[in-house]
Design a protein around this motif. Structure first.
Motif, PDB file in Angstrom:
ATOM      1  N   PRO A 139      -8.717   2.535 -17.650  1.00  0.00           N
ATOM      2  CA  PRO A 139      -7.662   1.995 -18.519  1.00  0.00           C
ATOM      3  C   PRO A 139      -6.271   2.499 -18.147  1.00  0.00           C
ATOM      4  CG  PRO A 139      -9.023   3.576 -19.715  1.00  0.00           C
ATOM      5  CD  PRO A 139      -9.719   3.288 -18.440  1.00  0.00           C
ATOM      6  N   LEU A 140      -6.171   3.742 -17.686  1.00  0.00           N
ATOM      7  CA  LEU A 140      -4.868   4.256 -17.281  1.00  0.00           C
ATOM      8  C   LEU A 140      -4.336   3.521 -16.056  1.00  0.00           C
ATOM      9  CD1 LEU A 140      -5.392   8.102 -17.757  1.00  0.00           C
ATOM     10  CD2 LEU A 140      -3.958   6.585 -19.139  1.00  0.00           C
ATOM     11  N   VAL A 141      -5.204   3.287 -15.079  1.00  0.00           N
ATOM     12  CA  VAL A 141      -4.788   2.563 -13.872  1.00  0.00           C
ATOM     13  C   VAL A 141      -4.393   1.132 -14.226  1.00  0.00           C
ATOM     14  CG1 VAL A 141      -5.555   1.653 -11.655  1.00  0.00           C
ATOM     15  CG2 VAL A 141      -6.128   4.000 -12.302  1.00  0.00           C
ATOM     16  N   ALA A 142      -5.192   0.491 -15.094  1.00  0.00           N
ATOM     17  CA  ALA A 142      -4.879  -0.889 -15.479  1.00  0.00           C
ATOM     18  C   ALA A 142      -3.524  -0.972 -16.181  1.00  0.00           C
ATOM     19  CB  ALA A 142      -5.977  -1.437 -16.384  1.00  0.00           C
ATOM     20  N   LEU A 143      -3.237  -0.006 -17.033  1.00  0.00           N
ATOM     21  CA  LEU A 143      -1.963  -0.011 -17.750  1.00  0.00           C
ATOM     22  C   LEU A 143      -0.796   0.182 -16.789  1.00  0.00           C
ATOM     23  CD1 LEU A 143      -0.589  -0.038 -20.540  1.00  0.00           C
ATOM     24  CD2 LEU A 143      -0.840   2.467 -20.580  1.00  0.00           C
ATOM     25  N   ARG A 144      -0.927   1.140 -15.885  1.00  0.00           N
ATOM     26  CA  ARG A 144       0.167   1.426 -14.952  1.00  0.00           C
ATOM     27  C   ARG A 144       0.344   0.309 -13.930  1.00  0.00           C
ATOM     28  NH1 ARG A 144       3.328   5.598 -13.565  1.00  0.00           N
ATOM     29  NH2 ARG A 144       3.881   5.924 -11.389  1.00  0.00           N
ATOM     30  N   SER A 145      -0.756  -0.368 -13.614  1.00  0.00           N
ATOM     31  CA  SER A 145      -0.692  -1.402 -12.575  1.00  0.00           C
ATOM     32  C   SER A 145      -0.006  -2.677 -13.044  1.00  0.00           C
ATOM     33  CB  SER A 145      -2.105  -1.739 -12.087  1.00  0.00           C
ATOM     34  OG  SER A 145      -2.699  -0.627 -11.470  1.00  0.00           O
ATOM     35  N   ARG A 146       0.093  -2.873 -14.332  1.00  0.00           N
ATOM     36  CA  ARG A 146       0.682  -4.121 -14.842  1.00  0.00           C
ATOM     37  C   ARG A 146       2.067  -4.360 -14.261  1.00  0.00           C
ATOM     38  NH1 ARG A 146      -1.204  -6.686 -19.592  1.00  0.00           N
ATOM     39  NH2 ARG A 146      -3.165  -5.799 -20.349  1.00  0.00           N
ATOM     40  N   TRP A 147       2.945  -3.365 -14.396  1.00  0.00           N
ATOM     41  CA  TRP A 147       4.315  -3.564 -13.926  1.00  0.00           C
ATOM     42  C   TRP A 147       4.399  -3.490 -12.411  1.00  0.00           C
ATOM     43  CZ3 TRP A 147       6.945   0.109 -11.168  1.00  0.00           C
ATOM     44  CH2 TRP A 147       6.447   1.426 -11.210  1.00  0.00           C
ATOM     45  N   MET A 148       3.548  -2.652 -11.793  1.00  0.00           N
ATOM     46  CA  MET A 148       3.591  -2.538 -10.333  1.00  0.00           C
ATOM     47  C   MET A 148       3.172  -3.838  -9.666  1.00  0.00           C
ATOM     48  SD  MET A 148       2.352   1.253  -9.240  1.00  0.00           S
ATOM     49  CE  MET A 148       2.792   0.792  -7.571  1.00  0.00           C
ATOM     50  N   MET A 149       2.070  -4.416 -10.136  1.00  0.00           N
ATOM     51  CA  MET A 149       1.595  -5.664  -9.531  1.00  0.00           C
ATOM     52  C   MET A 149       2.583  -6.796  -9.787  1.00  0.00           C
ATOM     53  SD  MET A 149      -1.120  -4.968  -7.871  1.00  0.00           S
ATOM     54  CE  MET A 149      -1.685  -6.630  -7.552  1.00  0.00           C
ATOM     55  N   ARG A 150       3.160  -6.824 -10.974  1.00  0.00           N
ATOM     56  CA  ARG A 150       4.155  -7.855 -11.274  1.00  0.00           C
ATOM     57  C   ARG A 150       5.350  -7.744 -10.324  1.00  0.00           C
ATOM     58  NH1 ARG A 150       5.115  -6.468 -16.164  1.00  0.00           N
ATOM     59  NH2 ARG A 150       3.493  -7.747 -17.103  1.00  0.00           N
ATOM     60  N   ASN A 151       5.816  -6.517 -10.097  1.00  0.00           N
ATOM     61  CA  ASN A 151       6.953  -6.325  -9.195  1.00  0.00           C
ATOM     62  C   ASN A 151       6.604  -6.660  -7.753  1.00  0.00           C
ATOM     63  OD1 ASN A 151       8.506  -5.482 -11.346  1.00  0.00           O
ATOM     64  ND2 ASN A 151       8.226  -3.288 -10.929  1.00  0.00           N
ATOM     65  N   LEU A 152       5.410  -6.277  -7.320  1.00  0.00           N
ATOM     66  CA  LEU A 152       5.008  -6.579  -5.950  1.00  0.00           C
ATOM     67  C   LEU A 152       4.879  -8.086  -5.731  1.00  0.00           C
ATOM     68  CD1 LEU A 152       2.342  -3.783  -5.374  1.00  0.00           C
ATOM     69  CD2 LEU A 152       4.527  -4.026  -4.173  1.00  0.00           C
ATOM     70  N   GLU A 153       4.317  -8.787  -6.697  1.00  0.00           N
ATOM     71  CA  GLU A 153       4.202 -10.244  -6.581  1.00  0.00           C
ATOM     72  C   GLU A 153       5.581 -10.903  -6.579  1.00  0.00           C
ATOM     73  OE1 GLU A 153       1.686 -11.601  -9.683  1.00  0.00           O
ATOM     74  OE2 GLU A 153      -0.168 -10.944  -8.692  1.00  0.00           O
ATOM     75  N   ASP A 206       8.335  -9.614  -5.525  1.00  0.00           N
ATOM     76  CA  ASP A 206       9.036  -9.318  -4.279  1.00  0.00           C
ATOM     77  C   ASP A 206       8.315  -9.866  -3.048  1.00  0.00           C
ATOM     78  OD1 ASP A 206      10.849  -7.960  -5.841  1.00  0.00           O
ATOM     79  OD2 ASP A 206       9.924  -5.988  -5.492  1.00  0.00           O
ATOM     80  N   GLY A 207       7.187 -10.531  -3.265  1.00  0.00           N
ATOM     81  CA  GLY A 207       6.445 -11.082  -2.133  1.00  0.00           C
ATOM     82  C   GLY A 207       5.842 -10.020  -1.245  1.00  0.00           C
ATOM     83  N   GLY A 208       5.534  -8.851  -1.816  1.00  0.00           N
ATOM     84  CA  GLY A 208       5.057  -7.737  -1.014  1.00  0.00           C
ATOM     85  C   GLY A 208       3.556  -7.614  -0.911  1.00  0.00           C
ATOM     86  N   ILE A 209       2.802  -8.600  -1.443  1.00  0.00           N
ATOM     87  CA  ILE A 209       1.350  -8.520  -1.421  1.00  0.00           C
ATOM     88  C   ILE A 209       0.809  -9.495  -0.390  1.00  0.00           C
ATOM     89  CG2 ILE A 209      -0.770  -8.820  -2.736  1.00  0.00           C
ATOM     90  CD1 ILE A 209       0.709  -8.078  -5.221  1.00  0.00           C
ATOM     91  N   ALA A 210       0.066  -8.960   0.567  1.00  0.00           N
ATOM     92  CA  ALA A 210      -0.576  -9.796   1.577  1.00  0.00           C
ATOM     93  C   ALA A 210      -1.844  -9.094   2.029  1.00  0.00           C
ATOM     94  CB  ALA A 210       0.358 -10.028   2.765  1.00  0.00           C
ATOM     95  N   GLU A 211      -2.820  -9.861   2.451  1.00  0.00           N
ATOM     96  CA  GLU A 211      -4.050  -9.267   2.966  1.00  0.00           C
ATOM     97  C   GLU A 211      -3.755  -8.534   4.266  1.00  0.00           C
ATOM     98  OE1 GLU A 211      -8.717 -10.486   3.523  1.00  0.00           O
ATOM     99  OE2 GLU A 211      -7.178 -12.006   3.879  1.00  0.00           O
ATOM    100  N   LEU A 234       0.822  -1.205   0.000  1.00  0.00           N
ATOM    101  CA  LEU A 234       0.000   0.000   0.000  1.00  0.00           C
ATOM    102  C   LEU A 234       0.854   1.252   0.000  1.00  0.00           C
ATOM    103  CD1 LEU A 234      -2.889  -1.008   2.437  1.00  0.00           C
ATOM    104  CD2 LEU A 234      -2.762  -1.216  -0.054  1.00  0.00           C
ATOM    105  N   ARG A 235       1.992   1.206   0.698  1.00  0.00           N
ATOM    106  CA  ARG A 235       2.929   2.332   0.656  1.00  0.00           C
ATOM    107  C   ARG A 235       3.427   2.560  -0.762  1.00  0.00           C
ATOM    108  NH1 ARG A 235       5.533   0.268   4.958  1.00  0.00           N
ATOM    109  NH2 ARG A 235       7.333  -0.322   3.699  1.00  0.00           N
ATOM    110  N   ALA A 236       3.760   1.464  -1.440  1.00  0.00           N
ATOM    111  CA  ALA A 236       4.284   1.572  -2.803  1.00  0.00           C
ATOM    112  C   ALA A 236       3.227   2.121  -3.757  1.00  0.00           C
ATOM    113  CB  ALA A 236       4.767   0.205  -3.281  1.00  0.00           C
ATOM    114  N   LEU A 237       1.996   1.670  -3.610  1.00  0.00           N
ATOM    115  CA  LEU A 237       0.935   2.136  -4.492  1.00  0.00           C
ATOM    116  C   LEU A 237       0.668   3.623  -4.289  1.00  0.00           C
ATOM    117  CD1 LEU A 237      -1.508  -0.877  -4.225  1.00  0.00           C
ATOM    118  CD2 LEU A 237      -0.274  -0.157  -6.268  1.00  0.00           C
ATOM    119  N   ARG A 238       0.651   4.075  -3.036  1.00  0.00           N
ATOM    120  CA  ARG A 238       0.397   5.497  -2.796  1.00  0.00           C
ATOM    121  C   ARG A 238       1.564   6.352  -3.261  1.00  0.00           C
ATOM    122  NH1 ARG A 238       0.275   9.517   1.531  1.00  0.00           N
ATOM    123  NH2 ARG A 238       0.957   8.111   3.185  1.00  0.00           N
ATOM    124  N   SER A 239       2.794   5.912  -3.006  1.00  0.00           N
ATOM    125  CA  SER A 239       3.955   6.711  -3.401  1.00  0.00           C
ATOM    126  C   SER A 239       4.086   6.813  -4.916  1.00  0.00           C
ATOM    127  CB  SER A 239       5.234   6.123  -2.804  1.00  0.00           C
ATOM    128  OG  SER A 239       5.472   4.821  -3.323  1.00  0.00           O
TER     129      SER A 239
END
Length: 305
Positions: free
Chosen positions: A255-269, A271-276, A202-207
């Motif tokens: 569509p803009l969020v989906a495009l930008r999120s592709r690389w962010m979500m890939r990197n977070l996954e 790095d193991g940084g995604i958890a509930e 969440l820190r990464a997404l906001r920053s």
């Protein structure tokens, strides 16, 4: 010479008033001479908020906004103590984050239950009063209603739902003299947002958001702007003026969020940084984990005495 606020001598109801923006709006309303009914789940925090206000200016009731019977009873108690409200602010809300596929279905449902169903239950309980007083209902929504945010599916869905509910309600009651507004705000420096910042994803997404969308704004400043919107009976209240532009750009954001999120979500996954996260903040925990801090059981109301 100062001009008296149109809220002076009126009764206002604020849900989610135990802490954060709700408590801030209660303080701003009392400063304008309103009598304020504080509704929320946490008895201790409600009592502390009320005690810090001028004597006689506020009273609290601990109640679950998603409990229709308890809210109807609370509305009757507010009416008995203060008279029919002229202002109702649907502010109660909780958040949780994490990938939808891995989310706890019960927690996901509870976020929607509090944020959408709770808003509708609040409006249903107090709408007869607003019809009598030709009053005003403000639904607190969010930037999350305007733009999809990865890992926040329940929160985004619920804030969009609350926004849509309020807009329909406005169309149904405007001819009867009741105003309905929707408040749009970005990140507020509240305990809930500070809890979100303890999670790396969440820190990464906001920053990664462009300024000023990445900034957390002081809660008292936001509360003051929302109450100014209440004074004006505004159909749309913007805690930050740039959010008005985001609303205009709404069709292009998914569509803009989906495009930008592709690389962010890939990197977070990677790095193991995604958890509930579970419910964010003490207010969210109180709404989910068995009624912390002496909060009322379903169907039960705690009166401030």
């Amino acid at each position: 010479m100062s001009v008296a606020s149109p809220l002076a001598g009126r009764t206002a109801v604020v849900t989610g008033a135990a802490r954060g923006l709700g408590a801030g709006m209660a303080r701003a309303l009392v400063r304008r001479g309103a009598r304020v009914a504080l509704l929320g789940l946490e008895e201790g925090e409600l009592a502390r908020t009320a005690a810090a206000l001028p004597e006689g200016g506020a009273h609290w009731w601990a109640v679950d906004v998603s409990d229709a019977a308890a809210m109807e009873e609370t509305a009757a108690r507010v009416r008995s103590r203060f008279g029919s409200p002229s202002v109702v602010i649907g502010n109660a809300g909780i958040a949780a984050a994490g990938p939808f596929l891995d989310s706890d279905p019960r927690l996901w449902r509870r976020v929607v239950e509090v944020n959408v169903v709770g808003s509708a239950v609040t409006a249903r309980a107090f709408l007869p009063d607003l019809l009598r007083t030709r009053g005003y209902y403000l639904q607190v929504s969010s930037l999350a209603a305007l733009a999809p945010a990865p890992l926040m599916s329940a929160y985004c869905a619920s804030k969009s739902g609350a926004e849509s509910f309020a807009q329909v309600l406005r169309a149904e009651v405007a001819h009867r003299g009741v105003g309905v507004g929707v408040a749009y705000l970005s990140w507020a420096d509240t305990e809930m947002i500070r809890a979100a910042d303890t999670f790396a994803a969440l820190r990464a997404l906001r920053s990664a958001l462009p300024w000023p969308a990445s900034r957390a704004y002081p809660a008292p400043e936001i509360a003051e702007r929302l109450v100014r919107g209440v004074e004006r009976r505004s159909a749309a209240v913007y805690a930050q003026q740039w959010v008005r532009g985001v609303r205009l750009a709404r069709p292009w954001l998914p569509p803009l969020v989906a495009l930008r999120s592709r690389w962010m979500m890939r990197n977070l996954e990677r790095d193991g940084g995604i958890a509930e996260t579970g419910p964010l903040g003490a207010g969210g925990e109180a709404a989910v984990d068995g009624r912390a801090d002496g909060a009322p059981r379903p169907g039960h109301i705690c009166d401030g005495g």
